[in-house]
Write a protein that holds these residues in place. Structure first.
Motif, PDB file in Angstrom:
ATOM      1  N   ARG A 213     -26.140  -2.225  84.988  1.00  0.00           N
ATOM      2  CA  ARG A 213     -26.515  -2.038  86.387  1.00  0.00           C
ATOM      3  C   ARG A 213     -25.860  -3.058  87.320  1.00  0.00           C
ATOM      4  O   ARG A 213     -25.589  -2.761  88.484  1.00  0.00           O
ATOM      5  CB  ARG A 213     -28.036  -2.119  86.520  1.00  0.00           C
ATOM      6  CG  ARG A 213     -28.796  -0.936  85.907  1.00  0.00           C
ATOM      7  CD  ARG A 213     -28.658   0.303  86.760  1.00  0.00           C
ATOM      8  NE  ARG A 213     -29.374   1.447  86.235  1.00  0.00           N
ATOM      9  CZ  ARG A 213     -30.642   1.751  86.535  1.00  0.00           C
ATOM     10  NH1 ARG A 213     -31.333   0.951  87.327  1.00  0.00           N
ATOM     11  NH2 ARG A 213     -31.201   2.819  86.034  1.00  0.00           N
ATOM     12  N   LEU A 214     -25.603  -4.270  86.826  1.00  0.00           N
ATOM     13  CA  LEU A 214     -25.117  -5.337  87.703  1.00  0.00           C
ATOM     14  C   LEU A 214     -23.612  -5.511  87.661  1.00  0.00           C
ATOM     15  O   LEU A 214     -23.063  -6.315  88.423  1.00  0.00           O
ATOM     16  CB  LEU A 214     -25.793  -6.658  87.329  1.00  0.00           C
ATOM     17  CG  LEU A 214     -27.316  -6.686  87.453  1.00  0.00           C
ATOM     18  CD1 LEU A 214     -27.853  -8.065  87.093  1.00  0.00           C
ATOM     19  CD2 LEU A 214     -27.756  -6.301  88.870  1.00  0.00           C
ATOM     20  N   HIS A 215     -22.922  -4.741  86.820  1.00  0.00           N
ATOM     21  CA  HIS A 215     -21.480  -4.932  86.645  1.00  0.00           C
ATOM     22  C   HIS A 215     -20.717  -4.740  87.957  1.00  0.00           C
ATOM     23  O   HIS A 215     -19.873  -5.571  88.331  1.00  0.00           O
ATOM     24  CB  HIS A 215     -20.954  -3.970  85.582  1.00  0.00           C
ATOM     25  CG  HIS A 215     -19.490  -4.103  85.317  1.00  0.00           C
ATOM     26  ND1 HIS A 215     -18.919  -5.282  84.878  1.00  0.00           N
ATOM     27  CD2 HIS A 215     -18.458  -3.214  85.437  1.00  0.00           C
ATOM     28  CE1 HIS A 215     -17.622  -5.116  84.726  1.00  0.00           C
ATOM     29  NE2 HIS A 215     -17.318  -3.880  85.073  1.00  0.00           N
ATOM     30  N   ALA A 216     -21.005  -3.663  88.675  1.00  0.00           N
ATOM     31  CA  ALA A 216     -20.278  -3.384  89.919  1.00  0.00           C
ATOM     32  C   ALA A 216     -20.542  -4.466  90.965  1.00  0.00           C
ATOM     33  O   ALA A 216     -19.626  -4.898  91.678  1.00  0.00           O
ATOM     34  CB  ALA A 216     -20.678  -2.010  90.462  1.00  0.00           C
ATOM     35  N   LEU A 217     -21.791  -4.926  91.057  1.00  0.00           N
ATOM     36  CA  LEU A 217     -22.120  -5.982  92.021  1.00  0.00           C
ATOM     37  C   LEU A 217     -21.422  -7.284  91.649  1.00  0.00           C
ATOM     38  O   LEU A 217     -20.906  -7.992  92.517  1.00  0.00           O
ATOM     39  CB  LEU A 217     -23.633  -6.183  92.074  1.00  0.00           C
ATOM     40  CG  LEU A 217     -24.128  -7.295  93.011  1.00  0.00           C
ATOM     41  CD1 LEU A 217     -23.710  -7.023  94.448  1.00  0.00           C
ATOM     42  CD2 LEU A 217     -25.643  -7.425  92.911  1.00  0.00           C
ATOM     43  N   ASP A 218     -21.387  -7.603  90.360  1.00  0.00           N
ATOM     44  CA  ASP A 218     -20.688  -8.812  89.910  1.00  0.00           C
ATOM     45  C   ASP A 218     -19.222  -8.771  90.327  1.00  0.00           C
ATOM     46  O   ASP A 218     -18.659  -9.776  90.785  1.00  0.00           O
ATOM     47  CB  ASP A 218     -20.781  -8.948  88.388  1.00  0.00           C
ATOM     48  CG  ASP A 218     -22.188  -9.285  87.924  1.00  0.00           C
ATOM     49  OD1 ASP A 218     -23.004  -9.718  88.749  1.00  0.00           O
ATOM     50  OD2 ASP A 218     -22.473  -9.106  86.722  1.00  0.00           O
ATOM     51  N   GLU A 219     -18.590  -7.606  90.151  1.00  0.00           N
ATOM     52  CA  GLU A 219     -17.179  -7.478  90.524  1.00  0.00           C
ATOM     53  C   GLU A 219     -16.995  -7.633  92.030  1.00  0.00           C
ATOM     54  O   GLU A 219     -16.029  -8.247  92.486  1.00  0.00           O
ATOM     55  CB  GLU A 219     -16.633  -6.126  90.057  1.00  0.00           C
ATOM     56  CG  GLU A 219     -16.430  -6.013  88.552  1.00  0.00           C
ATOM     57  CD  GLU A 219     -15.638  -4.779  88.184  1.00  0.00           C
ATOM     58  OE1 GLU A 219     -15.741  -3.758  88.905  1.00  0.00           O
ATOM     59  OE2 GLU A 219     -14.898  -4.831  87.183  1.00  0.00           O
ATOM     60  N   THR A 220     -17.915  -7.074  92.812  1.00  0.00           N
ATOM     61  CA  THR A 220     -17.822  -7.178  94.268  1.00  0.00           C
ATOM     62  C   THR A 220     -17.914  -8.628  94.717  1.00  0.00           C
ATOM     63  O   THR A 220     -17.120  -9.103  95.536  1.00  0.00           O
ATOM     64  CB  THR A 220     -18.943  -6.360  94.937  1.00  0.00           C
ATOM     65  OG1 THR A 220     -18.786  -4.979  94.592  1.00  0.00           O
ATOM     66  CG2 THR A 220     -18.885  -6.509  96.453  1.00  0.00           C
ATOM     67  N   LEU A 221     -18.875  -9.363  94.164  1.00  0.00           N
ATOM     68  CA  LEU A 221     -19.061 -10.751  94.561  1.00  0.00           C
ATOM     69  C   LEU A 221     -17.922 -11.635  94.063  1.00  0.00           C
ATOM     70  O   LEU A 221     -17.516 -12.575  94.737  1.00  0.00           O
ATOM     71  CB  LEU A 221     -20.393 -11.273  94.016  1.00  0.00           C
ATOM     72  CG  LEU A 221     -21.647 -10.628  94.605  1.00  0.00           C
ATOM     73  CD1 LEU A 221     -22.896 -11.151  93.904  1.00  0.00           C
ATOM     74  CD2 LEU A 221     -21.740 -10.878  96.102  1.00  0.00           C
ATOM     75  N   ALA A 222     -17.389 -11.311  92.881  1.00  0.00           N
ATOM     76  CA  ALA A 222     -16.313 -12.130  92.319  1.00  0.00           C
ATOM     77  C   ALA A 222     -14.988 -11.923  93.037  1.00  0.00           C
ATOM     78  O   ALA A 222     -14.134 -12.810  93.064  1.00  0.00           O
ATOM     79  CB  ALA A 222     -16.144 -11.827  90.835  1.00  0.00           C
ATOM     80  N   SER A 223     -14.793 -10.734  93.631  1.00  0.00           N
ATOM     81  CA  SER A 223     -13.502 -10.407  94.245  1.00  0.00           C
ATOM     82  C   SER A 223     -13.451 -10.706  95.739  1.00  0.00           C
ATOM     83  O   SER A 223     -12.470 -10.376  96.399  1.00  0.00           O
ATOM     84  CB  SER A 223     -13.190  -8.922  94.028  1.00  0.00           C
ATOM     85  OG  SER A 223     -14.155  -8.106  94.682  1.00  0.00           O
ATOM     86  N   ARG A 224     -14.523 -11.298  96.294  1.00  0.00           N
ATOM     87  CA  ARG A 224     -14.516 -11.589  97.730  1.00  0.00           C
ATOM     88  C   ARG A 224     -13.370 -12.548  98.053  1.00  0.00           C
ATOM     89  O   ARG A 224     -13.075 -13.457  97.292  1.00  0.00           O
ATOM     90  CB  ARG A 224     -15.855 -12.187  98.168  1.00  0.00           C
ATOM     91  CG  ARG A 224     -16.138 -13.550  97.560  1.00  0.00           C
ATOM     92  CD  ARG A 224     -17.580 -13.972  97.842  1.00  0.00           C
ATOM     93  NE  ARG A 224     -17.832 -15.328  97.411  1.00  0.00           N
ATOM     94  CZ  ARG A 224     -18.085 -15.695  96.179  1.00  0.00           C
ATOM     95  NH1 ARG A 224     -18.057 -14.784  95.203  1.00  0.00           N
ATOM     96  NH2 ARG A 224     -18.335 -16.948  95.880  1.00  0.00           N
ATOM     97  N   GLU A 225     -12.724 -12.339  99.174  1.00  0.00           N
ATOM     98  CA  GLU A 225     -11.551 -13.145  99.544  1.00  0.00           C
ATOM     99  C   GLU A 225     -11.975 -14.471 100.155  1.00  0.00           C
ATOM    100  O   GLU A 225     -12.841 -14.536 101.025  1.00  0.00           O
ATOM    101  CB  GLU A 225     -10.690 -12.362 100.534  1.00  0.00           C
ATOM    102  CG  GLU A 225     -10.054 -11.137  99.923  1.00  0.00           C
ATOM    103  CD  GLU A 225      -9.090 -10.471 100.881  1.00  0.00           C
ATOM    104  OE1 GLU A 225      -8.519  -9.451 100.523  1.00  0.00           O
ATOM    105  OE2 GLU A 225      -8.931 -11.002 102.006  1.00  0.00           O
ATOM    106  N   GLN A 226     -11.366 -15.521  99.684  1.00  0.00           N
ATOM    107  CA  GLN A 226     -11.604 -16.845 100.242  1.00  0.00           C
ATOM    108  C   GLN A 226     -10.258 -17.485 100.576  1.00  0.00           C
ATOM    109  O   GLN A 226      -9.312 -17.403  99.804  1.00  0.00           O
ATOM    110  CB  GLN A 226     -12.348 -17.732  99.233  1.00  0.00           C
ATOM    111  CG  GLN A 226     -13.777 -17.280  98.951  1.00  0.00           C
ATOM    112  CD  GLN A 226     -14.470 -18.220  97.975  1.00  0.00           C
ATOM    113  OE1 GLN A 226     -13.822 -18.764  97.088  1.00  0.00           O
ATOM    114  NE2 GLN A 226     -15.758 -18.414  98.138  1.00  0.00           N
ATOM    115  N   ALA A 227     -10.168 -18.138 101.727  1.00  0.00           N
ATOM    116  CA  ALA A 227      -8.928 -18.818 102.098  1.00  0.00           C
ATOM    117  C   ALA A 227      -8.750 -20.046 101.212  1.00  0.00           C
ATOM    118  O   ALA A 227      -9.686 -20.818 101.033  1.00  0.00           O
ATOM    119  CB  ALA A 227      -8.981 -19.240 103.558  1.00  0.00           C
TER     120      ALA A 227
END
Length: 237
Positions: A213-227
């Motif tokens: 259930r949390l796999h997609a959310l984990d990927e979303t949070l991990a792939s957020r762009e940071q300068a």
């Protein structure tokens, strides 16, 4: 170590899953001495719109060294290949070293959860405001409560197919909980306290559904762009 005991039908399907399985999800509850370790592997039926998970494999390990337990888990990930979307492990205590080593080899497919910990389980359904970041929308819950509710959802929708195993079914039906006062952020200042007992296959199931259930959310949070920090520093002159 499994000595060819893995069933090829897990890949080709069976009567109720003629198109086979589109994905596999594993969960592991870890023990080393008195308590056994349990691994459960579920397959999502292909060609089915709803969440339909068939329990394909149960591995019980009693007094097996941690090195051999990791080797067996590695064999399962190799056997099911990239279709094994997540393999989730109880990383509390003894499980932490196994989780670290497996995560280093298999990457984000291997998830580790602490049963007493809180994790991001959803995002608030609203737009970001002012200087908010994605993390400001995160909703956290205790992983046991989240996983228990998720398992119940699948059971209520008849989305599980379990074998007629008295031991397994007794564990899945036997755990209870009571509502106790909480100083945390639970609704109305309360939380669920789960009863003690031997529920190793149920805990493995909770690991599985949490990772799924949390796999997609984990990927979303991990792939957020940071300068990059260095870019921000060079630009400040």
């Amino acid at each position: 170590l499994l000595d060819g005991k893995l069933n090829g039908a897990h890949k080709s399907g069976w009567t109720l899953a003629p198109q086979g399985f589109s994905a596999y999800y594993g969960g592991m509850d870890l023990g080393a001495t008195i308590d056994p370790s349990e691994i459960l592997v579920f397959g999502q039926r292909s060609g089915v719109q709803k969440e339909q998970l068939d329990l394909l494999l149960r591995v019980q390990m009693l007094r097996i060294s941690l090195e051999d337990q990791q080797a067996i888990a590695d064999e399962l990930l190799a056997f099911y290949g990239q279709k094994m979307v997540t393999f989730s492990i109880d990383r509390t205590g003894l499980g932490f070293d196994i989780y670290q080593r497996m995560h280093k080899v298999h990457g984000e497919r291997v998830k580790g959860y602490n049963f007493s910990g809180k994790y991001a389980v959803d995002l608030e359904d609203r737009e970001l405001q002012n200087n908010e970041k994605l993390e400001d929308l995160v909703i956290e819950r205790n992983i046991v409560e989240f996983a228990s509710d998720a398992l119940r959802e699948v059971v209520d929708s008849k989305g599980f197919l379990l074998p007629f195993s008295r031991e397994l079914l007794t564990e899945w039906q036997g755990q209870s909980y009571t509502i106790v006062k909480s100083n945390g952020k639970g609704p109305y200042g309360t939380r669920k306290q789960y009863g003690d007992g031997s529920f190793h296959t149920l805990d493995a199931g909770k690991m599985m559904i949490a990772g799924k259930r949390l796999h997609a959310l984990d990927e979303t949070l991990a792939s957020r762009e940071q300068a990059p920090v260095i870019d921000a520093f060079l630009g400040a002159y």
